[in-house]
Design a protein around this motif. Structure first.
Motif, mmCIF file in Angstrom:
data_model
loop_
_atom_site.group_PDB
_atom_site.id
_atom_site.type_symbol
_atom_site.label_atom_id
_atom_site.label_comp_id
_atom_site.label_asym_id
_atom_site.label_seq_id
_atom_site.Cartn_x
_atom_site.Cartn_y
_atom_site.Cartn_z
ATOM 1 N N ALA A 130 54.864 -38.949 80.146
ATOM 2 C CA ALA A 130 54.697 -37.909 80.867
ATOM 3 C C ALA A 130 55.223 -37.930 82.243
ATOM 4 C CB ALA A 130 53.122 -37.443 80.817
ATOM 5 N N ARG A 134 52.114 -33.086 84.327
ATOM 6 C CA ARG A 134 51.312 -32.294 83.428
ATOM 7 C C ARG A 134 50.647 -31.139 84.242
ATOM 8 N NH1 ARG A 134 48.362 -38.006 82.256
ATOM 9 N NH2 ARG A 134 49.629 -38.511 80.516
ATOM 10 N N ASP A 156 47.740 -26.126 78.340
ATOM 11 C CA ASP A 156 48.149 -27.241 78.547
ATOM 12 C C ASP A 156 49.560 -27.388 78.237
ATOM 13 O OD1 ASP A 156 45.590 -28.651 79.380
ATOM 14 O OD2 ASP A 156 45.172 -29.060 77.294
ATOM 15 N N ASN A 186 53.040 -30.345 79.235
ATOM 16 C CA ASN A 186 53.394 -31.559 79.477
ATOM 17 C C ASN A 186 54.753 -31.689 79.579
ATOM 18 O OD1 ASN A 186 50.730 -33.105 79.537
ATOM 19 N ND2 ASN A 186 51.007 -32.172 77.498
ATOM 20 N N CYS A 217 45.513 -34.622 74.161
ATOM 21 C CA CYS A 217 47.132 -35.135 74.458
ATOM 22 C C CYS A 217 46.847 -36.574 74.400
ATOM 23 C CB CYS A 217 46.971 -34.478 75.938
ATOM 24 S SG CYS A 217 48.602 -35.377 76.786
ATOM 25 N N LEU A 245 49.495 -38.532 75.591
ATOM 26 C CA LEU A 245 50.536 -38.925 76.361
ATOM 27 C C LEU A 245 50.356 -40.036 77.062
ATOM 28 C CD1 LEU A 245 52.106 -35.709 77.649
ATOM 29 C CD2 LEU A 245 52.910 -37.062 75.992
#
Length: 167
Positions: free
Chosen positions: A32, A35, A44, A46, A135, A137
């Motif tokens: 990521a 964000r 959300d 990313n 998430c 990530l």
């Protein structure tokens, strides 16, 4: 727009300049890059960079549709419907329940994901089917792009690099 909205950070604003973010990172740094973190948001999002040859293993988002926009590089998307080549400008809709895996090509892959913000965690009764974390990530290795299969992993099982801190 009301003054309170501006004071609370809800005013429209440029949040990132992706070319600058990417230019400042080492070429082999993945994961990521940015964000969305504004308070009170309904989305959300990313920005993710996979280095050349890196991959994010197969996963399923059971609850949310995800929109993926390729901003740079090249790669492949594998779903139950087959393999699709990705390049700059590709917009992909991943309906909830879709199994997908991503792999970066020779130039790496940079993409933006966006989806409705997941509501707070709830405790489900026995036998209820669980979903994935909103998430993952923080489980993608910034060094090699491998997705850690362990939810509490702190280091990559392939290359040993520290995984990103959970946001």
């Amino acid at each position: 727009m009301e003054h309170d909205d501006v004071a609370q950070g809800k005013a429209p604003q440029v949040l990132a300049r992706t070319a600058e973010l990417l230019r400042e990172l080492p070429a082999d740094r993945g994961g990521a890059v940015w964000r969305l973190g504004q308070e009170g948001r309904q989305l959300d999002a990313n920005l993710v960079r996979l280095p050349a040859g890196a991959a994010v293993g197969a996963s399923v988002e059971r609850d949310l549709d995800v929109l993926l926009y390729v901003t740079g590089g090249d790669g492949r998307l594998e779903t139950d419907n087959g393999i699709q080549e990705l390049g700059p400008g590709c917009v992909v809709w991943l309906p909830h329940g879709t199994r997908r895996a991503l792999s970066a090509g020779a130039e790496g892959l940079v993409y933006l994901t966006a989806h409705r913000r997941r509501p707070g965690l709830t405790v489900r009764g026995p036998g209820a089917e669980g979903g994935e974390a909103p998430c993952m990530l923080n489980r993608v290795c910034p060094g090699c792009g491998r997705l850690a299969t362990e939810s509490d992993a702190r280091f990559c099982g392939r290359c040993g690099e520290a995984l990103p801190e959970e946001a």
